[in-house]
Write a protein that holds these residues in place. Structure first.
Motif, PDB file in Angstrom:
ATOM      1  N   ARG A 180      -2.557 -36.903  13.849  1.00 45.98           N
ATOM      2  CA  ARG A 180      -2.545 -38.317  13.100  1.00 45.98           C
ATOM      3  C   ARG A 180      -2.923 -39.213  14.209  1.00 45.98           C
ATOM      4  O   ARG A 180      -2.149 -39.256  15.376  1.00 45.98           O
ATOM      5  CB  ARG A 180      -1.213 -38.390  12.632  1.00 45.98           C
ATOM      6  CG  ARG A 180      -0.813 -37.754  11.458  1.00 45.98           C
ATOM      7  CD  ARG A 180       0.751 -38.038  11.069  1.00 45.98           C
ATOM      8  NE  ARG A 180       1.111 -39.475  10.807  1.00 45.98           N
ATOM      9  CZ  ARG A 180       1.042 -39.965   9.674  1.00 45.98           C
ATOM     10  NH1 ARG A 180       0.475 -39.450   8.693  1.00 45.98           N
ATOM     11  NH2 ARG A 180       1.286 -41.211   9.734  1.00 45.98           N
ATOM     12  N   GLN A 181      -4.050 -39.714  14.250  1.00 48.51           N
ATOM     13  CA  GLN A 181      -4.557 -40.756  15.363  1.00 48.51           C
ATOM     14  C   GLN A 181      -3.554 -41.858  15.427  1.00 48.51           C
ATOM     15  O   GLN A 181      -2.967 -42.306  14.389  1.00 48.51           O
ATOM     16  CB  GLN A 181      -5.900 -41.060  14.928  1.00 48.51           C
ATOM     17  CG  GLN A 181      -6.605 -42.154  15.791  1.00 48.51           C
ATOM     18  CD  GLN A 181      -8.152 -42.337  15.605  1.00 48.51           C
ATOM     19  OE1 GLN A 181      -8.618 -41.439  14.921  1.00 48.51           O
ATOM     20  NE2 GLN A 181      -8.301 -43.432  16.116  1.00 48.51           N
ATOM     21  N   GLN A 182      -3.249 -42.152  16.773  1.00 48.09           N
ATOM     22  CA  GLN A 182      -2.404 -43.288  16.944  1.00 48.09           C
ATOM     23  C   GLN A 182      -0.963 -43.211  16.396  1.00 48.09           C
ATOM     24  O   GLN A 182      -0.534 -44.206  16.071  1.00 48.09           O
ATOM     25  CB  GLN A 182      -2.893 -44.531  16.654  1.00 48.09           C
ATOM     26  CG  GLN A 182      -4.512 -44.997  17.284  1.00 48.09           C
ATOM     27  CD  GLN A 182      -4.563 -44.953  18.721  1.00 48.09           C
ATOM     28  OE1 GLN A 182      -3.453 -45.127  19.317  1.00 48.09           O
ATOM     29  NE2 GLN A 182      -5.848 -44.980  19.340  1.00 48.09           N
ATOM     30  N   ASP A 183      -0.603 -42.061  16.239  1.00 47.07           N
ATOM     31  CA  ASP A 183       0.556 -41.733  15.757  1.00 47.07           C
ATOM     32  C   ASP A 183       1.323 -40.480  16.091  1.00 47.07           C
ATOM     33  O   ASP A 183       0.648 -39.786  16.939  1.00 47.07           O
ATOM     34  CB  ASP A 183       0.519 -41.682  14.193  1.00 47.07           C
ATOM     35  CG  ASP A 183       1.678 -41.964  13.256  1.00 47.07           C
ATOM     36  OD1 ASP A 183       2.870 -41.925  13.921  1.00 47.07           O
ATOM     37  OD2 ASP A 183       1.634 -42.080  12.047  1.00 47.07           O
ATOM     38  N   THR A 184       2.377 -39.855  15.485  1.00 45.55           N
ATOM     39  CA  THR A 184       2.815 -38.655  15.880  1.00 45.55           C
ATOM     40  C   THR A 184       2.298 -37.545  15.208  1.00 45.55           C
ATOM     41  O   THR A 184       1.922 -37.800  14.154  1.00 45.55           O
ATOM     42  CB  THR A 184       4.421 -38.710  15.725  1.00 45.55           C
ATOM     43  OG1 THR A 184       5.167 -39.752  16.269  1.00 45.55           O
ATOM     44  CG2 THR A 184       5.119 -37.453  15.873  1.00 45.55           C
ATOM     45  N   SER A 185       2.035 -36.415  16.008  1.00 50.07           N
ATOM     46  CA  SER A 185       1.262 -35.312  15.329  1.00 50.07           C
ATOM     47  C   SER A 185       2.536 -34.222  15.277  1.00 50.07           C
ATOM     48  O   SER A 185       3.412 -34.259  15.863  1.00 50.07           O
ATOM     49  CB  SER A 185       0.199 -35.020  16.127  1.00 50.07           C
ATOM     50  OG  SER A 185      -0.967 -35.884  16.158  1.00 50.07           O
ATOM     51  N   PRO A 197       6.928 -45.053   7.975  1.00 40.14           N
ATOM     52  CA  PRO A 197       5.921 -45.289   9.001  1.00 40.14           C
ATOM     53  C   PRO A 197       4.724 -44.505   8.351  1.00 40.14           C
ATOM     54  O   PRO A 197       3.525 -44.706   8.661  1.00 40.14           O
ATOM     55  CB  PRO A 197       6.312 -44.519  10.309  1.00 40.14           C
ATOM     56  CG  PRO A 197       7.351 -43.405   9.808  1.00 40.14           C
ATOM     57  CD  PRO A 197       8.162 -44.241   8.822  1.00 40.14           C
ATOM     58  N   PHE A 198       4.904 -43.728   7.240  1.00 36.91           N
ATOM     59  CA  PHE A 198       3.734 -43.108   6.377  1.00 36.91           C
ATOM     60  C   PHE A 198       3.087 -43.805   5.415  1.00 36.91           C
ATOM     61  O   PHE A 198       2.258 -43.578   4.549  1.00 36.91           O
ATOM     62  CB  PHE A 198       4.499 -41.603   5.833  1.00 36.91           C
ATOM     63  CG  PHE A 198       4.506 -40.607   7.037  1.00 36.91           C
ATOM     64  CD1 PHE A 198       3.757 -39.581   7.523  1.00 36.91           C
ATOM     65  CD2 PHE A 198       6.077 -40.672   7.453  1.00 36.91           C
ATOM     66  CE1 PHE A 198       4.046 -38.942   8.454  1.00 36.91           C
ATOM     67  CE2 PHE A 198       5.998 -39.764   8.485  1.00 36.91           C
ATOM     68  CZ  PHE A 198       5.403 -38.991   9.106  1.00 36.91           C
ATOM     69  N   ASN A 252       1.459 -46.484   5.838  1.00 38.31           N
ATOM     70  CA  ASN A 252       0.262 -46.963   6.355  1.00 38.31           C
ATOM     71  C   ASN A 252      -0.819 -45.870   6.354  1.00 38.31           C
ATOM     72  O   ASN A 252      -0.440 -45.049   6.853  1.00 38.31           O
ATOM     73  CB  ASN A 252       0.557 -47.743   7.580  1.00 38.31           C
ATOM     74  CG  ASN A 252       1.427 -48.829   7.591  1.00 38.31           C
ATOM     75  OD1 ASN A 252       1.479 -49.886   6.610  1.00 38.31           O
ATOM     76  ND2 ASN A 252       2.236 -49.071   8.618  1.00 38.31           N
ATOM     77  N   THR A 301      -3.917 -43.862   7.810  1.00 32.61           N
ATOM     78  CA  THR A 301      -4.451 -43.498   9.181  1.00 32.61           C
ATOM     79  C   THR A 301      -5.134 -42.137   9.134  1.00 32.61           C
ATOM     80  O   THR A 301      -5.242 -41.517   8.355  1.00 32.61           O
ATOM     81  CB  THR A 301      -3.179 -43.160  10.268  1.00 32.61           C
ATOM     82  OG1 THR A 301      -3.497 -42.982  11.402  1.00 32.61           O
ATOM     83  CG2 THR A 301      -2.341 -41.682   9.667  1.00 32.61           C
ATOM     84  N   TYR A 309      -6.148 -38.581   9.839  1.00 23.96           N
ATOM     85  CA  TYR A 309      -5.470 -37.270  10.064  1.00 23.96           C
ATOM     86  C   TYR A 309      -6.388 -36.295   9.907  1.00 23.96           C
ATOM     87  O   TYR A 309      -7.400 -36.414   9.101  1.00 23.96           O
ATOM     88  CB  TYR A 309      -4.156 -37.292   9.342  1.00 23.96           C
ATOM     89  CG  TYR A 309      -4.529 -37.280   8.111  1.00 23.96           C
ATOM     90  CD1 TYR A 309      -4.300 -35.754   7.517  1.00 23.96           C
ATOM     91  CD2 TYR A 309      -4.606 -38.205   7.090  1.00 23.96           C
ATOM     92  CE1 TYR A 309      -4.569 -35.544   5.862  1.00 23.96           C
ATOM     93  CE2 TYR A 309      -4.567 -37.925   5.869  1.00 23.96           C
ATOM     94  CZ  TYR A 309      -4.630 -36.691   5.136  1.00 23.96           C
ATOM     95  OH  TYR A 309      -4.695 -36.465   3.775  1.00 23.96           O
ATOM     96  N   GLY A 319      -4.757 -40.782  22.092  1.00 25.95           N
ATOM     97  CA  GLY A 319      -4.956 -41.008  20.793  1.00 25.95           C
ATOM     98  C   GLY A 319      -6.047 -40.507  20.144  1.00 25.95           C
ATOM     99  O   GLY A 319      -6.446 -40.927  18.914  1.00 25.95           O
TER     100      GLY A 319
END
Length: 278
Positions: free
Chosen positions: A67-72, A94-95, A97, A99, A101, A223
């Motif tokens: 997930r770009q700019q997020d937790t993977s 947080p999901f 929004n 993004t 992936y 990211g």
């Protein structure tokens, strides 16, 4: 993300990469995730009433949810609960929004032993050489076996799902892969646990090509995923000359002994293997 020790080892043993040609589709297609193999669902836990985001991995190898700019997340085979909202809890999800992936086969190796010995993909005692397979987009070893010859596993692992009946992908315990390409047919089904030296396929008219690679953490920095996320390596093979990194176009005799086959087994598994062999 930095992993200095792993990065240094990978950099030293990385093999040269060539640009893909229009016909080099075998390895590229192999690494595509089979259709609908990972499914995500928001579900209510029937026991505690919590709301869960679950990912179901129907394959037999791990996947990396990037997930770009997020937790993977690492997705193991089966159910993976990656986020939970407790019942009656006020929480900003947080999901909600959007993004970018994507999914990638495997997970980042934590230990990469460059001296780990592999078997050759031929029967014990057979002689074989290799040359670079120029049809493939990345460094791949084409072994000099005849059409119809049995192809053997170079290392123990789990057979993953593929989109092509002429390909076998084996996932090893250290999160590396061996891809067997250009087969006439495969002899193992997804989910099969194979040992080094066990049959996995039948060679096609141009022999068999094998590629060794891993999902490289150093290609996911800042990211962003940098193009092709895998790195390829040249294993050490067990031969009559010892455990060596084979020279191209030089013939070697394969040695697939019990010590090689059992090296990743527990003592209990080794005892069972030796008993069944009698």
């Amino acid at each position: 993300m930095k992993n200095i020790r792993f990065k240094a080892a990978a950099a030293f043993f990385l093999m040269s990469v060539s640009l893909p040609s229009v016909s080099a589709q075998s390895l590229k297609s192999l690494m595509r995730m089979p259709f609908d193999v990972v499914e995500s669902k928001w579900e209510i836990n029937s026991i505690n009433g919590n709301q869960e985001l679950n990912y179901y991995n129907k394959d037999f190898c791990d996947y990396y949810l990037y997930r770009q700019q997020d937790t993977s997340y690492d997705l193991s085979p089966g159910k993976n609960t990656i986020f939970t909202i407790r019942e009656n809890e006020a929480f900003d999800n947080p999901f909600k929004n959007a993004t970018y992936y994507s999914y990638f086969r495997g997970r980042f190796p934590k230990k990469f032993n460059v001296a780990f010995p592999y078997a050759l993909p031929v029967k014990n005692g057979a002689e074989v050489s290799w040359k670079t397979d120029l049809r493939e987009p990345f460094k791949t070893l084409n072994f000099s076996v005849r059409q119809g010859d049995t192809v053997y596993a170079v290392r123990g692992g789990t057979v993953c799902m593929t989109n092509n009946e002429r390909q076998v992908l084996v996932y090893h315990s250290d999160y590396t892969f061996a891809a067997y390409l250009m087969l006439e047919k495969k002899l193992v089904d997804p989910g099969t646990e194979v040992l080094a030296g066990e049959p996995v396929g039948v060679a096609g008219p141009s022999g068999v090509s094998v590629s060794f690679f891993f999902l490289d953490e150093n290609k996911f920095e800042g990211g962003l995923a940098s193009g092709y996320p895998y790195s390829h390596y040249m294993p050490v093979f067990r031969t009559s000359e010892g455990d060596v990194r084979m020279e191209e176009n030089k013939t070697y005799k394969a040695v697939t002994d019990d010590a090689l086959i059992m090296q990743e087994m527990s003592k209990r598994e080794q005892k069972k293997y030796l008993k069944n062999k009698k």
